[in-house]
Design a protein around this motif. Structure first.
Motif, PDB file in Angstrom:
ATOM      1  N   LEU A  51       0.747  -1.208   0.140  1.00 55.46           N
ATOM      2  CA  LEU A  51       0.007  -0.032   0.139  1.00 55.46           C
ATOM      3  C   LEU A  51       0.848   1.317  -0.005  1.00 55.46           C
ATOM      4  O   LEU A  51       0.377   2.322  -0.791  1.00 55.46           O
ATOM      5  N   ALA A  52       2.111   1.267   0.747  1.00 60.99           N
ATOM      6  CA  ALA A  52       2.697   2.498   0.819  1.00 60.99           C
ATOM      7  C   ALA A  52       3.508   2.773  -0.396  1.00 60.99           C
ATOM      8  O   ALA A  52       3.785   4.101  -0.742  1.00 60.99           O
ATOM      9  N   CYS A  53       3.888   1.915  -1.327  1.00 58.26           N
ATOM     10  CA  CYS A  53       4.378   2.167  -2.626  1.00 58.26           C
ATOM     11  C   CYS A  53       3.524   2.288  -3.787  1.00 58.26           C
ATOM     12  O   CYS A  53       3.867   2.183  -4.947  1.00 58.26           O
ATOM     13  N   GLY A  54       2.122   1.906  -3.561  1.00 56.63           N
ATOM     14  CA  GLY A  54       1.055   2.065  -4.377  1.00 56.63           C
ATOM     15  C   GLY A  54       0.980   0.699  -5.525  1.00 56.63           C
ATOM     16  O   GLY A  54       0.236   0.958  -6.399  1.00 56.63           O
ATOM     17  N   LEU A  55       1.434  -0.068  -4.941  1.00 55.37           N
ATOM     18  CA  LEU A  55       1.236  -1.643  -5.523  1.00 55.37           C
ATOM     19  C   LEU A  55      -0.190  -2.182  -5.379  1.00 55.37           C
ATOM     20  O   LEU A  55      -1.015  -2.835  -6.089  1.00 55.37           O
ATOM     21  N   LEU A  56      -0.652  -1.710  -4.090  1.00 52.15           N
ATOM     22  CA  LEU A  56      -2.123  -1.806  -3.752  1.00 52.15           C
ATOM     23  C   LEU A  56      -2.905  -0.627  -3.687  1.00 52.15           C
ATOM     24  O   LEU A  56      -2.069   0.194  -3.061  1.00 52.15           O
ATOM     25  N   ARG A  57      -4.218  -0.535  -3.541  1.00 56.81           N
ATOM     26  CA  ARG A  57      -4.792   0.394  -3.177  1.00 56.81           C
ATOM     27  C   ARG A  57      -6.021   0.253  -2.031  1.00 56.81           C
ATOM     28  O   ARG A  57      -6.324  -0.794  -2.057  1.00 56.81           O
ATOM     29  N   PRO A  58      -6.064   1.248  -1.027  1.00 55.33           N
ATOM     30  CA  PRO A  58      -6.915   0.894  -0.091  1.00 55.33           C
ATOM     31  C   PRO A  58      -8.237   0.647  -0.288  1.00 55.33           C
ATOM     32  O   PRO A  58      -8.902   1.145  -1.258  1.00 55.33           O
TER      33      PRO A  58
END
Length: 277
Positions: A51-58
């Motif tokens: 999540l912190a590097c944008g590979l996943l979205r919350p």
């Protein structure tokens, strides 16, 4: 007070039809901070990194990299703000020469050939890989490949750096070089967030520790306090295998470096008439 380089605002995440992996998580990482992320397997550490590097979205809430909303940002924008070292260095290697691997991210960022060359030269020098520039990355040993992944992060030159089990595969000389780089990164104003099970390494370098449990932050504070959490180790006088815990058990002032502890212990022993505490 400096603006945080990473901010989670009530972030939750779950795979479809699964239990939440992160639940209403709020946290901030500021410039100059070196923050350790600890917890048992399945606590949510890797999910937080993605999540912190944008590979996943919350699923809900927001993740901010500076002023950048990761859910709205494009990959090139994210790559200028955050870099990530995988737990297994081999998984992020994609070029056939060491120097080409280090220059890959700067080249994708559209930098000039001269700027890319300068960054590659600096990164190889800092990691001790200059003499291996023409080698194939898979011909390096495990410690050198991890140094290669670090060199790639250095060349990417981001304000926030994420490290997943960074000390694995290092012998003593490589670890010393890596720790010197960590100190330099903080002095430059960067923020480092790392996952580790090496409590001694955490005690030496973490300005703060986040303990995750079941997708929530169970504890957030100085290493000397959070590493004593009963979910991480057994309770007792020697609750954690770290120098601070050893100092506490001996009723000595807390220290985090071996040479400092040795001097402290010699002074302590010398205070006894027969030289025995």
């Amino acid at each position: 007070m400096a603006e945080p380089l990473l901010k989670f605002e009530e972030v939750s995440f779950a795979w479809a039809e699964a239990s939440p992996l992160l639940q209403c998580m709020t946290l901030q990482i500021a410039p100059n901070e070196c923050v350790a992320l600890v917890g048992r397997n399945g606590a949510g550490k890797s999910t937080l990194f993605q999540l912190a590097c944008g590979l996943l979205r919350p699923a809900s809430g927001k993740v901010w990299l500076g002023s950048l909303d990761t859910a709205q940002a494009r990959p090139p924008q994210l790559a200028r703000q955050v870099s990530l070292m995988f737990q297994e260095a081999e998984r992020q290697i994609c070029r056939e020469r060491v120097d080409a691997e280090v220059g890959f991210a700067p080249s994708l960022a559209g930098l000039s050939a001269e700027e890319v060359e300068q960054r590659v030269s600096m990164a190889l020098s800092l990691t001790g890989l200059t003499g291996l520039a023409a080698r194939h990355p898979m011909d390096l040993n495990a410690g050198e490949r991890r140094m290669l992944s670090l060199a790639s992060l250095i060349a990417q030159d981001t304000p926030l750096i994420l490290l997943d089990e960074p000390t694995r595969d290092f012998d003593a000389p490589l670890l010393a070089r890596f720790e010197a780089w960590m100190n330099m990164a903080r002095e430059q104003g960067r923020a480092v967030l790392f996952i580790s099970h090496d409590l001694d390494f955490i005690a030496r370098h973490a300005s703060r520790v986040l303990h995750l449990k079941a997708g929530r932050i169970e504890a957030n504070g100085p290493a000397g306090q959070v590493l004593l959490h009963p979910d991480l180790q057994e309770t007792g006088r020697m609750a954690a295998p770290t120098l601070p815990a050893l100092c506490r058990s001996l009723n000595l002032p807390e220290c985090r470096q071996l040479d400092a502890f040795a001097a402290l212990w010699r002074s302590h022993v010398a205070a006894f008439p027969d030289g025995k505490p």
